[in-house]
Write an enzyme that holds these catalytic residues in place. Sequence first.
Site, PDB file in Angstrom:
ATOM      1  N   ALA A 193      36.564  38.968  52.963  1.00 38.84           N
ATOM      2  CA  ALA A 193      37.040  39.483  51.935  1.00 38.84           C
ATOM      3  C   ALA A 193      38.415  38.963  51.569  1.00 38.84           C
ATOM      4  O   ALA A 193      38.677  37.809  51.917  1.00 38.84           O
ATOM      5  CB  ALA A 193      36.900  41.013  52.154  1.00 38.84           C
ATOM      6  N   SER A 194      39.325  39.689  51.185  1.00 35.65           N
ATOM      7  CA  SER A 194      40.674  39.284  50.721  1.00 35.65           C
ATOM      8  C   SER A 194      41.527  38.883  51.816  1.00 35.65           C
ATOM      9  O   SER A 194      42.472  38.234  51.495  1.00 35.65           O
ATOM     10  CB  SER A 194      41.287  40.413  50.096  1.00 35.65           C
ATOM     11  N   THR A 195      41.068  39.131  53.019  1.00 35.18           N
ATOM     12  CA  THR A 195      42.025  38.530  54.072  1.00 35.18           C
ATOM     13  C   THR A 195      42.311  37.009  54.028  1.00 35.18           C
ATOM     14  O   THR A 195      43.124  36.438  54.379  1.00 35.18           O
ATOM     15  CB  THR A 195      41.601  38.943  55.339  1.00 35.18           C
TER      16      THR A 195
END
Lengths: 371, 669
Positions: free
Chosen positions: B331-333
Amino acid sequence: MRNIGHDQQKLRSFWQRIHIDVPLLLGIIALMILGLFVVYSAGGQEMAIVYRQITRLGIALLVMFTIAQIPPLAYQKWAVPVFVLGLLLLVAVLLIGHVGKGAQRWLDVGFMKFQPSEIMKLIVPIMIAWYVSQFDLPAKTSKIIMAFILVLIPTLLIAKQPDLGTSLLIASSGIFVIFLAGASWKLISVCAGLVSAFIPVLWFFLMKPYQKQRVTTFLNPEQDPLGSGYQIIQSKIAIGSGGFDGKGWLQGTQSQLEFLPERHTDFIFAVFSEEFGFVGVSVLLSVYLMIVMRGLWIAVHADHAFTKLLAGSITLTFFVYVFVNIGMVSGLLPVVGVPLPLISYGGTSMVTLLAGFGILMAVSTHKRFIA
Amino acid sequence: MASNKRVAIRNHSAEANLFARRTFIAFVGILVLLLILFSNIYDLEINSYEKYQTRSNSNRIKLLPVAPNRGIIYDRNGVLLADNKPVYSLEIIAEQTTDLKKHIAEISELLDISEEKQQKLFKALKSKRRFKPIELHSRLSAQQVALFSVNQHRFPGFFIDARLKRYYPFGDLTTHSLGYVARINRKDSIRLDEQNLAEDYAATRNIGKLGLERYYEKLLHGTIGHQEVEINNQGRVIRTLDYTPPISGQNLTLSIDIELQMIAKRALAGKRGAVVAMDPRSGEILAMYSNPSYDGNLFVHGISSRNYRKLLNPKNNRPLLNRSVQGYPPASTVKPLLALTGLEENVITQTSRFYDPGWFQLKGLEHKYRDWWAPGHGWVDLNKAIEHSCNVYFYNLAYKLGIDSITDMMEKFGFGDYTGVDILEDSRAILPGRETKRNRYNKPWYTGDTISIGIGQGYWTVTPLQLAQAISILANKGEIKIPHFLRSTAELVSENIQEERSNTDEIIKTGSDVNIVTKMITKMTEYDDKPPIILKDNKHWNLVLDAMHNTAQRAYPAFRGTHYDAAGKSGTAQLISKKQDEKYDAESTKEKQRNNAMFVAFAPYENPEIVVSVVVENVLEGGGGTNAGPVARQVMDQYFGDRNIISTDKNKHPQHTNVYGIDKKIGPN
């Protein structure tokens, strides 16, 4: 004799009066003492076994001493009836004998068990010596054949029990008499031929499976190293690992750690060799040789054909004991139940053996010019 | 006498001569036979002495293997993590007992030993030698040991045998990293045979099955010793002839900080997830915890099938799974890494802007790729994109980059490959790219796939450990350190040290001129690190790191008020694809399909000492910032303790500004 000094003659006459042959006695005692040490080591270092053996040796010496007192020519009178009685007892053993270790050897006579084949070891040479000595020597072929038959009957009866070791010893005691009586070489070779012809008969009809196995094991012990070959392999390891001067008394690992079966009875020679090595064996064989030489000396110097033959036979049979036992323990011969004379732990054979020596001593000391 | 007369007639001397001749022949025969005996004995005792001596020794001498003590494992501060503890078993030597049946009945009553065990013993009694010990009860309690000791005199032939067994004092806290040892099974035996180690394990019962215990089996095991004993024909030991002591295995000191590990466990309590904390400067793993976990001690004594079934039961959230090495959608990591790729590929600059209307659409296609913030962020630059985790910015970025350049860069950051960590449970996860999709799904790559990759979704999974490594590389500005647990090994070494004194009198007094010195030699473990990632422009590192710094300082309540200067990024991974315009509603979604919360962070911003990566599975409410962020915060708080590390230009970044005016719990994902 007359040249010997007064004191010495007096001394000798003392031993002669009590009918003891000193060189023979010394040899016997030496082996007995040696035997006690080996029995102690082989028997788990228990004094109880040694005491029991001492008791037996005492009894056996007493028997020897007693028999030495009997003039040997007296046996002639009793030869036939005792021989017949002996045969009857052997038949009785086969019919109603006590079974032990897969063989019928014992006769239960109420207060004790009794092994007739043992006395036959003495009765047979007496009988044959008596029979042969009645005639001029060298004995005629017909007499010798008759003598052979007389030997064969008890031999077969004992072989049937089955007791191969004893029947072998009895057969040889009789054959030795015949040989010493001057059986012609031709006859001897014919007999040898017959015996070899007899071997297949023995193998196929007379030998029990366990006896056959002993022979096959003897021929190739490594075939079954943990089963039937175990004993002879362990025995050879014991002897071989003794080396030149042995592992030392009580230090034989094969015997002390119980790898060697029957170590204080039939296989005691392996224990002896392991602990005393080649040096010990040389000494032991020398003592045996000395006893045999003394026995033969007595036989040659006996003053009667009967006593000559009897003494000769007893001495040669004694050597057969030694040869068969050491031969089997060291892997030269198949395993037959023959103890190492004067060393092995055990009663019956010891008494018979010393009775034989008693006869030898009687032959040596009951001479006409003394009597 | 009548017989005398008869003899007198006979030729006495001829008979005597004949007899003497025959006796002489017999005597010669005797000599020959004696010679045969003699030469045979000579052959046995002199010629073949060595052969029989060897055979005699092999009869009586037996080599008994003695197991070495397994190396002990410590945490970085010397706290025991894996110990060898004596366990006591009650054993019986039948031969020494006086009244076996009665005594067994009595002792069973005294120590409360089950009927089943008694029956087992009686069975064993039949097949075992009477002088060999047979176990009646394994693992006696301290109370049972005490009870028996007091009563031992009543039970001849009964005794207690003490053996060392592995013990993990922290139980389930360390299992996923330490692993455990268990009984050597058939498969292990075959492997040991293949590696020619069977002899070395002759006395060893347990072997490392998992984790560090497995990876460092060679170091931990040690070297077997031997006791040379004399035995009799029954196999009974008579005495010891010689003894070669075993050499203990090496003691290991790990980089794990057990207190940090405890905090990680506490932070994950009641959640399914994992925490990895590592030191980016060295690659040392400071904490690795996966929740739920299980007690490795269960396996040391052989786990019961009931307990094992419990561990396998899906209702118990699969504790056997080491979640720190499982693949999750990042995801956004990974947005900072994608931004870095964009800068590096000259697709964007620091000031490039994209307009976010709340969605992204590929030319000529109906499908709208949604932003998490439905109204849209408007014009967004790099810094704002990372801070607000703007999806549309990254859709555009990914589209512009194309999948191949993303694959190349992500590969450099270690995705799709083993990290090289010193446990074998490591996983490669899935590197986004044409090749992976072709290999795994046998499907071509579509442009639409690239768009999802822009927000760390789609054909992309990373393990929390990989994520920690990637963020470490970022924090290190390209320097790559292999993540690892082992800091140092310690080995007992005996050395002969020559006495330096030359005074002969003194040597005679001490009786020896050689001293044997045993000392512990500690060796730091060295790792060959990979070559660093070199960017065309080093400033790109700072741009991305700065954006992460701003993110941690402003976007998350979780990192409000820290006394150290942290940087970080959250992620909220969708596990099911939503239909066009459908709204995600956690309550109505099946528990296992709810969003995963992710968080990566490092601190201090200036000189990073710790990188933390967190995954929390299937959260009900909120996203990475609210569910995984606090976990990372707690671990970092513990790490820094009272140390006051505040960035000097703190004023540049005002603490947490609620830019959206919405519920604080949600925040940017």
